[in-house]
Write an enzyme that holds these catalytic residues in place. Structure first.
Site, PDB file in Angstrom:
ATOM      1  N   LEU A 217       0.928  -1.291  -0.032  1.00 27.13           N
ATOM      2  CA  LEU A 217       0.049  -0.079   0.115  1.00 27.13           C
ATOM      3  C   LEU A 217       0.930   1.113  -0.068  1.00 27.13           C
ATOM      4  O   LEU A 217       1.659   1.613   0.755  1.00 27.13           O
ATOM      5  CB  LEU A 217      -0.970  -0.051   1.206  1.00 27.13           C
TER       6      LEU A 217
ATOM      7  N   GLY B 173       3.997   0.818   2.420  1.00 24.46           N
ATOM      8  CA  GLY B 173       5.292   1.549   1.790  1.00 24.46           C
ATOM      9  C   GLY B 173       5.797   2.374   2.796  1.00 24.46           C
ATOM     10  O   GLY B 173       6.994   2.963   2.426  1.00 24.46           O
TER      11      GLY B 173
ATOM     12  N   GLU C 261     -11.316  -0.948  18.247  1.00 23.91           N
ATOM     13  CA  GLU C 261     -10.470   0.360  17.985  1.00 23.91           C
ATOM     14  C   GLU C 261     -10.519   1.114  19.524  1.00 23.91           C
ATOM     15  O   GLU C 261     -11.341   0.817  20.383  1.00 23.91           O
ATOM     16  CB  GLU C 261     -11.005   1.336  17.092  1.00 23.91           C
TER      17      GLU C 261
ATOM     18  N   ASN D  80       4.900   8.965   9.331  1.00 22.74           N
ATOM     19  CA  ASN D  80       3.783   9.827   8.737  1.00 22.74           C
ATOM     20  C   ASN D  80       4.453  11.408   8.598  1.00 22.74           C
ATOM     21  O   ASN D  80       3.718  12.285   8.019  1.00 22.74           O
ATOM     22  CB  ASN D  80       2.754   9.821   9.513  1.00 22.74           C
TER      23      ASN D  80
ATOM     24  N   ARG E  70      36.481  12.051  -8.671  1.00 20.75           N
ATOM     25  CA  ARG E  70      35.220  12.116  -9.554  1.00 20.75           C
ATOM     26  C   ARG E  70      35.270  10.611 -10.348  1.00 20.75           C
ATOM     27  O   ARG E  70      36.072   9.920 -10.469  1.00 20.75           O
ATOM     28  CB  ARG E  70      35.316  13.079 -10.407  1.00 20.75           C
TER      29      ARG E  70
ATOM     30  N   HIS F 241      48.906  18.498  -4.293  1.00 24.60           N
ATOM     31  CA  HIS F 241      48.575  20.023  -3.869  1.00 24.60           C
ATOM     32  C   HIS F 241      47.653  20.798  -5.435  1.00 24.60           C
ATOM     33  O   HIS F 241      48.320  20.755  -6.262  1.00 24.60           O
ATOM     34  CB  HIS F 241      49.527  21.020  -3.618  1.00 24.60           C
TER      35      HIS F 241
END
Length: 456
Positions: free
Chosen positions: A11, A104, A154, A227, A333, A363
Site C-alpha cells: 500500500l 510502503g 479500536e 507519517n 570523480r 597540491h
C-alpha cells in the site's frame, strides 16, 4: 509440505500531508533509499512472484523514481481505506497463492519476521502481525479467545479491560488469494469515515469459522511507519545504528556509531577504521587495514589494502590501489583510477583519469581525462586543460615525469618518459623523452622601478 506461491501487495497511495512535501510520502528516503524501495526489496527476498504496488498521489513521480522496479502498478484513484486499496489488486490474485499485505511507509519490516508470519498462516485463515506496545493509545487492540484472534477493537470502542491490552494490530497480514477476494467483497463502509477497512477481515473470517492467528513482531521498529519527518528521522537513526552495530560486530572500528551513515552496501576487510561523520553510498568495497578520516564521503568505490583516506575527501565511482594516500580535502570523480602507492593531496581533483604506481599529485591540482604513468611528480597548481568549450581531449604523461608547479597542459598532448617541465610552463605540443621544457619568459631586473602612486 509444498509451500504455496507468494505475492505481495504494498500500500503506497498516501499523499503524506504531514511531510509538507511535494514528494509522495513513500518516496522519502531511509538510508539513501525510498521507504517503499526497502519494502519492495524485502518482498523480493521473500520470493514474491508478483508485487502489486498500490499507488495514487504523485503517480507520475512514483513511476519515474521506481521505473526499474519489477512491480505491477495498480492505481487507486480514490483513497477509500486499506481494504479498498487491496481490492484494487484483488483481480490479480490467484486463488491458491498466499498474499502478504505490506505498507510502503513502514520500511524496516524484515524477511525473517514475514517468514514466521507466512509459516503460521492457517489453511483458509489469516495470519496477522501484531506488536506489544508499552503505550498502545490510539491503536486497535487484539482480542483473543483460546489463543486465536477474534476481533480488533479500536481505541474509541474499547471497554476498560480492553484498553489495558498491550497487543495491537500492525496491519500486516497473510491469507490466500481466494479468501482475500471473498472477504474483500463483503467489507462495508458503514463507519464515520465512510471507508473500507482491512481490519474488518478479522470479523469476516471468524464469521466463516476460519482461524485467525497472531504472530508478534519482536522489534516494534520493524512495524513503525513514518507519517512526518520526525518519525522519518527516528527510523533513519534506528537503521543506521543497526547497520553500524552489525559492522562493529564484524570487526570494523566505527569510532562513533551515532555519527556514521551507510546508504548502500559496504564490503570490508580486516582492521578497517572509520572516523566520525563518514557517509558510505552505493556499493563500497574496503580492503584490509583501510583508514577513513572524519567527514569523508565514499560512493561506489573500491579501495585496496592499507589505504589511508584523510579527512573531508570525496570519492565517487573510483578505484584506489593498495598503500595509497588520499587527502585531506581530495576529490576523486567518476573514472578516477589510482594505482598502488599513489599520493593525492589536499585540494586535488581527479576525473576520468589513471595515475600510475608511486606517482604523487599532492597540491591544488586538476587532472581530467588523463593518463599519468608511474613514479611521476605533479607539482602544485598543475592543470590539465582538457576542454575547449565543445569537446574533451586527453593528456598522456609517461613514467618518471616531473611536472613543475603552475604548469598548464593543453590537451591533446603527450609527455614522454623521463621528461621535466619547469614551473610556470604552458605545454601545447608533445614533449619528448628526457626533455626539459620551459616556456616562461626570461626574468628581468629593472633598477629604480617606481610603483604607481594612487591619485588623491
Amino acid at each position: 509440505m509444498t509451500k504455496k506461491a507468494l505475492s505481495a501487495v504494498i500500500l503506497a497511495a498516501g499523499k503524506g500531508t504531514r511531510m509538507y512535501s511535494d514528494l509522495p510520502k513513500v518516496l522519502h528516503t531511509i538510508a539513501g533509499k525510498p521507504m517503499v524501495k526497502h519494502v519492495i526489496d524485502t518482498a523480493h527476498q521473500l520470493g514474491a512472484e508478483n508485487i502489486h504496488l498500490i499507488y495514487g498521489h504523485g503517480g507520475d513521480v512514483m513511476r519515474t523514481h521506481l521505473a526499474n522496479e519489477q512491480v505491477n502498478w495498480v492505481l487507486q484513484t480514490e483513497q477509500l481505506g486499506t481494504a479498498h486499496a487491496v481490492q484494487q489488486a484483488a483481480p490479480f490474485f490467484k486463488d491458491n497463492e498466499n498474499i502478504v499485505v505490506l505498507y510502503g511507509d513502514a520500511p524496516l519490516i524484515t524477511k525473517e519476521t514475514l517468514e514466521k508470519l507466512i509459516d503460521a498462516k492457517p489453511e483458509n485463515g489469516i495470519a496477522l502481525l501484531t506488536v506489544n506496545l508499552d503505550n498502545p493509545t490510539g491503536y486497535g487492540r487484539i482480542i483473543r479467545e483460546n489463543g486465536n484472534v477474534v476481533a480488533i477493537v479500536e481505541q474509541k470502542d474499547a471497554n476498560a479491560d480492553q484498553l489495558n491490552i498491550k497487543e495491537v494490530n500492525t496491519g500486516v497480514m497473510v491469507s490466500d488469494g481466494a479468501s482475500f477476494k471473498k472477504w474483500l467483497a463483503r467489507v462495508g463502509n458503514n463507519n464515520a469515515q465512510g471507508e473500507y477497512y482491512l481490519t474488518d477481515l478479522i470479523a469476516l473470517a471468524n464469521q466463516d469459522n476460519c482461524q485467525v492467528v497472531a504472530v508478534q513482531a519482536t522489534d516494534v521498529m520493524e512495524v513503525e511507519g513514518a507519517n512526518n519527518r520526525l518519525q522519518l528521522a527516528a527510523l533513519e537513526r534506528y537503521l543506521q545504528n543497526k547497520q553500524a552495530s552489525k559492522l562493529l560486530l564484524e570487526g570494523v572500528m566505527i569510532y562513533d556509531p551515532a555519527r556514521f551513515d551507510l546508504r548502500g552496501t559496504l564490503e570490508h576487510g580486516k582492521d578497517v577504521e572509520i572516523d566520525v561523520n563518514v557517509i558510505i553510498e552505493g556499493n563500497v568495497k574496503l580492503g584490509d587495514r583501510v583508514k577513513i578520516g572524519a567527514g569523508c564521503v565514499l560512493k561506489n568505490v573500491v579501495i585496496g589494502n592499507d589505504v589511508e583516506i584523510k579527512p573531508y575527501s570525496v570519492l565517487e565511482d573510483s578505484i584506489v590501489g593498495e598503500k595509497a594516500a588520499i587527502g585531506p580535502f581530495s576529490r576523486l570523480r567518476p573514472g578516477a583510477e589510482l594505482a598502488a602507492e599513489t599520493h593525492v593531496g589536499n585540494f586535488v581533483e581527479i576525473k576520468k583519469s589513471t595515475v600510475g604506481k608511486g606517482s604523487k599529485v599532492n597540491h591544488l591540482t586538476y587532472v581530467g581525462d588523463s593518463e599519468i604513468g608511474s613514479n611521476c611528480n605533479i607539482g602544485a597548481g598543475v592543470i590539465t586543460c582538457n576542454y575547449d568549450g565543445a569537446n574533451k581531449f586527453k593528456t598522456i604523461i609517461g613514467d618518471d615525469v616531473f611536472v613543475g608547479s603552475d604548469t598548464q597542459l593543453v590537451a591533446p598532448v603527450k609527455v614522454a618518459n623521463g621528461a621535466t617541465i619547469g614551473a610556470g610552463t604552458t605545454i601545447t605540443r608533445d614533449v619528448g623523452e628526457n626533455e626539459l621544457v620551459i616556456t616562461r619568459v626570461a626574468q628581468r631586473h629593472i633598477q629604480g622601478w617606481q610603483r604607481p602612486i594612487k591619485k588623491k
